[in-house]
Design a protein around this motif. Structure first.
Motif, PDB file in Angstrom:
ATOM      1  N   LEU A  59     -28.147  16.075  51.410  1.00  0.00           N
ATOM      2  CA  LEU A  59     -29.139  15.654  52.536  1.00  0.00           C
ATOM      3  C   LEU A  59     -29.509  15.283  51.595  1.00  0.00           C
ATOM      4  O   LEU A  59     -30.189  14.455  52.724  1.00  0.00           O
ATOM      5  CB  LEU A  59     -28.849  16.398  53.723  1.00  0.00           C
ATOM      6  N   GLY A  60     -30.432  15.900  50.839  1.00  0.00           N
ATOM      7  CA  GLY A  60     -31.835  15.544  50.408  1.00  0.00           C
ATOM      8  C   GLY A  60     -33.323  16.629  51.185  1.00  0.00           C
ATOM      9  O   GLY A  60     -34.340  15.095  51.244  1.00  0.00           O
ATOM     10  N   ILE A  61     -32.698  16.906  52.047  1.00  0.00           N
ATOM     11  CA  ILE A  61     -33.937  16.988  53.214  1.00  0.00           C
ATOM     12  C   ILE A  61     -34.844  18.114  52.262  1.00  0.00           C
ATOM     13  O   ILE A  61     -34.155  19.473  51.778  1.00  0.00           O
ATOM     14  CB  ILE A  61     -32.922  17.987  54.205  1.00  0.00           C
ATOM     15  N   THR A  67     -40.099  19.985  48.302  1.00  0.00           N
ATOM     16  CA  THR A  67     -39.055  19.814  47.684  1.00  0.00           C
ATOM     17  C   THR A  67     -37.508  19.770  48.089  1.00  0.00           C
ATOM     18  O   THR A  67     -37.264  20.935  49.508  1.00  0.00           O
ATOM     19  CB  THR A  67     -39.083  21.239  46.381  1.00  0.00           C
ATOM     20  N   VAL A  68     -36.744  19.903  47.931  1.00  0.00           N
ATOM     21  CA  VAL A  68     -35.597  20.058  48.291  1.00  0.00           C
ATOM     22  C   VAL A  68     -34.669  21.009  47.913  1.00  0.00           C
ATOM     23  O   VAL A  68     -33.806  21.191  46.845  1.00  0.00           O
ATOM     24  CB  VAL A  68     -34.806  18.586  47.633  1.00  0.00           C
ATOM     25  N   GLU A  69     -34.789  22.189  48.106  1.00  0.00           N
ATOM     26  CA  GLU A  69     -34.845  23.257  47.275  1.00  0.00           C
ATOM     27  C   GLU A  69     -34.584  24.383  49.041  1.00  0.00           C
ATOM     28  O   GLU A  69     -35.501  24.866  49.810  1.00  0.00           O
ATOM     29  CB  GLU A  69     -35.484  23.601  47.068  1.00  0.00           C
ATOM     30  N   TRP A  70     -33.356  24.521  49.669  1.00  0.00           N
ATOM     31  CA  TRP A  70     -32.568  25.923  50.596  1.00  0.00           C
ATOM     32  C   TRP A  70     -32.263  26.984  50.267  1.00  0.00           C
ATOM     33  O   TRP A  70     -31.061  26.862  49.482  1.00  0.00           O
ATOM     34  CB  TRP A  70     -31.882  24.627  51.629  1.00  0.00           C
TER      35      TRP A  70
END
Length: 103
Positions: A59-61, A67-70
């Motif tokens: 989703l680009g969250i 940053t988009v890093e999960w």
């Protein structure tokens, strides 16, 4: 000592909240809070932490660092975090280092 002064103890910038250094208060960051709600909703729908992390990336969250890093361990940390669950208990530990000896 911080508790006596009314300062927050153990608050390290939780996702979904903003800390105001000048007033030493926190407020809900509604944009981030919506993402926290999404994470809990997905978890309640029996999605695993890895699946949730992958979906957040898709989703680009952005995370708190922007940053988009999960990762699964980060999502699990949020799910288990007492601040999100409404189960914060301050003063769980007590140090005798600064106490005067009696007797």
């Amino acid at each position: 000592m911080k508790m006596k002064r009314g300062e927050l103890v153990g608050f390290n910038g939780c996702f979904g909240y903003d800390y105001h250094q000048d007033t030493k208060t926190i407020t809900v960051n509604e944009t981030e809070a919506e993402i926290v709600r999404l994470i809990y909703d997905m978890y309640l729908q029996e999605n695993g932490c890895g699946t949730i992390a992958k979906r957040l990336v898709e989703l680009g969250i952005k995370n708190k660092r922007g940053t988009v890093e999960w990762h699964d361990h980060g999502v699990m940390g949020m799910i288990k975090n007492e601040k999100y669950k409404g189960d914060v208990l301050l003063g769980k530990t007590f140090s005798l280092l600064n106490q005067k000896k009696v007797g």
